[in-house]
Motif scaffolding. Structure first.
Motif, short mmCIF file in Angstrom:
data_model
loop_
_atom_site.label_atom_id
_atom_site.label_comp_id
_atom_site.label_asym_id
_atom_site.label_seq_id
_atom_site.Cartn_x
_atom_site.Cartn_y
_atom_site.Cartn_z
N MET A 69 33.16 43.32 17.40
CA MET A 69 34.99 44.27 17.72
C MET A 69 36.40 43.24 17.25
SD MET A 69 34.59 47.05 20.71
CE MET A 69 36.43 47.31 19.83
N VAL A 70 36.03 41.94 17.33
CA VAL A 70 36.94 41.14 17.07
C VAL A 70 36.72 40.74 15.79
CG1 VAL A 70 37.72 38.27 17.56
CG2 VAL A 70 36.96 40.15 19.84
N ARG A 71 36.00 40.74 15.47
CA ARG A 71 34.78 40.20 13.85
C ARG A 71 35.27 41.27 12.48
NH1 ARG A 71 33.55 34.49 12.88
NH2 ARG A 71 32.26 34.53 14.48
N ALA A 72 35.14 42.59 13.65
CA ALA A 72 36.24 43.59 12.38
C ALA A 72 37.52 43.68 12.39
CB ALA A 72 35.32 45.35 13.65
N ALA A 73 37.93 43.62 13.66
CA ALA A 73 39.37 42.98 13.55
C ALA A 73 39.96 42.60 12.89
CB ALA A 73 40.04 43.01 15.31
N GLU A 74 39.25 41.42 12.34
CA GLU A 74 39.64 40.24 11.63
C GLU A 74 40.35 40.99 10.29
OE1 GLU A 74 38.17 36.16 14.18
OE2 GLU A 74 37.24 37.33 12.63
N THR A 75 39.35 41.84 10.10
CA THR A 75 39.37 41.89 7.89
C THR A 75 39.96 43.63 8.37
OG1 THR A 75 37.34 43.59 8.49
CG2 THR A 75 36.83 41.03 7.94
N ASN A 76 39.81 44.01 7.19
CA ASN A 76 40.46 45.17 6.67
C ASN A 76 39.27 46.26 6.18
OD1 ASN A 76 43.47 45.46 6.95
ND2 ASN A 76 43.55 43.51 5.24
N LEU A 77 38.05 45.43 6.27
CA LEU A 77 36.88 46.29 6.42
C LEU A 77 36.86 48.11 6.80
CD1 LEU A 77 33.97 43.59 6.14
CD2 LEU A 77 35.02 44.50 4.01
N ALA A 78 36.67 48.55 5.89
CA ALA A 78 36.14 50.56 6.86
C ALA A 78 34.94 50.27 8.12
CB ALA A 78 35.70 51.27 5.93
N VAL A 79 35.24 50.94 8.59
CA VAL A 79 34.93 50.37 9.85
C VAL A 79 33.76 52.00 10.09
CG1 VAL A 79 34.57 50.10 12.90
CG2 VAL A 79 35.44 48.50 11.20
N LEU A 80 32.09 51.59 10.50
CA LEU A 80 32.06 53.23 10.62
C LEU A 80 31.40 52.42 12.18
CD1 LEU A 80 31.27 55.52 10.68
CD2 LEU A 80 28.44 54.99 9.35
N VAL A 81 32.07 54.03 13.15
CA VAL A 81 31.46 53.43 14.75
C VAL A 81 30.48 54.53 15.29
CG1 VAL A 81 32.32 52.92 16.89
CG2 VAL A 81 34.09 52.51 15.35
N GLN A 82 29.67 54.22 15.57
CA GLN A 82 27.81 55.31 15.83
C GLN A 82 27.29 54.82 16.82
OE1 GLN A 82 26.00 54.05 12.07
NE2 GLN A 82 25.56 56.31 11.83
N GLY A 142 30.46 52.00 5.92
CA GLY A 142 30.04 51.39 6.02
C GLY A 142 30.09 50.38 5.92
N GLN A 143 31.19 50.12 5.59
CA GLN A 143 31.41 47.86 5.66
C GLN A 143 31.35 47.91 6.36
OE1 GLN A 143 35.23 48.63 3.73
NE2 GLN A 143 33.97 48.23 1.74
N PHE A 144 31.45 48.06 7.90
CA PHE A 144 31.45 47.17 9.02
C PHE A 144 30.65 48.30 9.99
CE2 PHE A 144 32.50 42.48 11.52
CZ PHE A 144 31.96 43.34 12.35
N PRO A 145 29.22 48.16 9.96
CA PRO A 145 28.69 49.34 11.24
C PRO A 145 28.86 48.67 13.01
CG PRO A 145 27.25 48.34 9.89
CD PRO A 145 28.20 48.40 8.96
N LEU A 146 29.25 49.56 13.72
CA LEU A 146 29.23 49.44 15.02
C LEU A 146 27.87 50.35 15.84
CD1 LEU A 146 33.03 48.19 15.27
CD2 LEU A 146 30.56 46.93 15.35
N GLN A 147 27.19 49.49 16.71
CA GLN A 147 26.32 50.94 17.31
C GLN A 147 27.41 50.66 18.68
OE1 GLN A 147 24.56 53.11 16.10
NE2 GLN A 147 24.15 54.03 18.00
#
Length: 543
Positions: A234-247, A382-387
């Motif tokens: 999540m920290v890595r995702a927060a550093e970008t503007n990529l779309a995040v897909l939380v599954q 899903g540029q930045f997928p999170l499970q």
């Protein structure tokens, strides 16, 4: 070639000392005005290139190369070439010079005949055999006499022979070695400084990310490996503007993940707009997202901004994206690709700068195969997928979550602090949680409500598992005849089943009398001490 080829017209080198041990830069520069530009070199490579350019201006020389010794001290390299020369391979003249520390001079024809190194033969293949080759060792004039490389010169025979006694070349060579050694040291210091700087930067960055991950632990409780990994992602995702897909499964806390990412990002000061795509009818969802102009449809008495407009500069969270209608998926894809959208009834497009986070418990790949979800939107989301892990994957976190939920209940309901008995906690850890963290919270809220003020949650206060026999007994319903037989069809271990039945009955009676064991015992026709003993055996209390 004579000394005057490299010397100044005035005074010359006749009065200058050329001993490498005592050579002074000022003397060199005064003696060789033509070589002064060597001092302007900022790297050893640039110095070698300038030296070769200067040497090739001398009369009688047709070819010059300056080889450098690599950090291992085993290989000689050549700028601008992949060729490497092993210093232990005497199939080329450079090894002879490095090993002996003395200059070597021979004709190109002899070099071709006597030396068999392929790389060296490729170097001299195009040279006239009548020319002469001279290879000179290059060493720094310091106490250790540090090896630097070798200088190779090819030219007319008489000119090359004269170089062995040319004081101007000797002075130029000595100056080059001093500059080379100095630049190498400086370059090494810069590299070490840069490595240290990079290491410190990585440490600082790592500390920053660790601190941010620990801050996220306040919103997303859990010390399990699965949760620690999720927070780092999540920290890595927060550093970008990529779309995040939380599954993740229902009840795992996908909405909390989305809010935490927004709060840790550079958009934290911007708005966070959320919508559940499954909770709004299709006819209204488009208007909610894109907004509408006045008169766009029946009932649109005034213009209204949609969530996309309201999320400008911040984050838009689309929960249950798997339930979004196909027609809207195409419009959302355009927003993601271009940042443009058109409100209902509008004649012009608008722009929105937002970061999209989507969440779903739906198996999107299966829905793509069923033609119910667009593949291009899936890959764009899903540029930045999170499970998000299930509660079953993080059972070690149940105790921590339970304490937090108990504290939250007491705060909301203005109840005094309470705890939970070990027996009740063991029962919680052994349960199956199809509803994940949300189900656990609901269980704790119920158990807190069933626990007398000032007491601790005991096992009897927890609702039973959803087993048919347990349900029937806990509800106090009579189980007789064919119904009883039907309920016992799955019995495998009679002793364990009887234990579960007894525990369910006692738990139900304790719940009915708000934990009063005296009244529960009387209703079951048991002495109070017998009931207390059974509670201990069945792990219905803290002992």
């Amino acid at each position: 070639m004579t000394a005057r080829a490299f010397a100044s017209p005035d005074k010359g080198l006749e009065k200058a000392s050329v001993d490498p041990q005592v050579l002074d830069w000022a003397q060199c520069l005064a003696a060789m005005p033509a070589a002064r530009h060597l001092v302007e070199s900022t790297t050893p490579k640039a110095l070698r290139e300038r030296l070769i350019a200067l040497l090739c201006q001398g009369p009688g020389l047709v070819w010059a190369n300056c080889l450098y010794l690599d950090g291992s001290g085993r290989w000689l390299g050549l700028d601008g070439s992949d060729a490497q020369f092993d210093c232990s391979d005497f199939g080329h003249p450079y090894a002879h010079v490095i090993r002996s520390g003395k200059s070597l001079s021979l004709s190109v024809r002899d070099a071709r005949a006597r030396l068999d190194c392929p790389a060296f033969q490729a170097q001299v293949a195009a040279l006239d055999g009548q020319l002469r080759l001279q290879v000179r060792p290059l060493r720094a004039a310091n106490g250790a006499r540090t090896w630097l490389g070798a200088l190779a010169l090819v030219g007319e025979s008489e000119s090359v022979r004269a170089l062995a006694h040319d004081e101007g070349l000797a002075a130029l060579e000595a100056l080059t070695c001093q500059l080379w050694h100095r630049l190498t040291q400086q370059q090494g210091e810069r590299q070490r400084s840069q490595v240290l700087k990079d290491s410190l930067a990585k440490l600082n960055e790592g500390a920053r990310r660790q601190a941010l991950a620990e801050r996220l632990a306040g919103d997303l409780l859990g010390g399990s490996a699965a949760m620690q990994l999720l927070r780092k992602q999540m920290v890595r995702a927060a550093e970008t503007n990529l779309a995040v897909l939380v599954q993740g499964e229902t009840g795992t806390g996908k909405d909390r993940v989305a809010r935490a990412i927004h709060g840790a990002s550079q958009r934290a000061q911007g708005p966070f707009m959320a919508i559940n795509c499954a909770a709004i009818p299709e006819t209204l969802l488009e208007s909610e997202l894109f907004g509408h102009e006045k008169g766009a449809f029946s009932g649109a008495d005034q213009a209204r901004d949609g969530l996309i407009s309201q999320a400008d500069g911040g984050t838009l969270f689309l929960d249950e994206i798997g339930d979004m209608p196909m027609a809207l998926q195409a419009k959302l894809l355009r927003v993601l690709e271009s940042g443009r959208y058109r409100p209902l009834g509008a004649s012009e497009e608008r722009r929105a700068d937002l970061r999209l986070i989507a969440a779903t418990h739906q198996p999107l790949r299966e829905r793509i195969q069923e033609k119910r979800f667009r593949a291009d939107l899936y890959y764009r989301l899903g540029q930045f997928p999170l499970q998000v892990p299930t509660l079953a994957e993080r059972r070690d976190d149940i105790a921590l979550l339970t304490d937090a939920f108990i504290a939250d209940f007491c705060s909301r309901e203005a109840r005094p602090p309470m705890g939970i008995t070990p027996a009740a906690l063991r029962q919680l850890k052994a349960r199956h949680y199809p509803g994940n963290v949300r189900e656990l919270k609901n269980l704790i809220d119920y158990a807190c409500a069933m626990t007398p003020s000032g007491g601790d949650i005991e096992a009897y206060a927890l609702p039973g598992e959803q087993a048919p026999l347990g349900e029937a007994l806990a509800d106090g319903a009579p189980v007789v005849g064919e119904a009883a037989l039907a309920l016992t069809d799955d019995v495998i271990d009679l002793r364990q089943t009887l234990r579960e039945v007894e525990a369910a009955i006692i738990r139900q009676r304790l719940q009915r009398f708000d934990g009063n064991r005296t009244q529960a015992a009387e209703s079951l026709g048991l002495p109070k001490r017998t009931l207390a003993h059974k509670c201990r055996l069945l792990e219905l209390d803290s002992k």
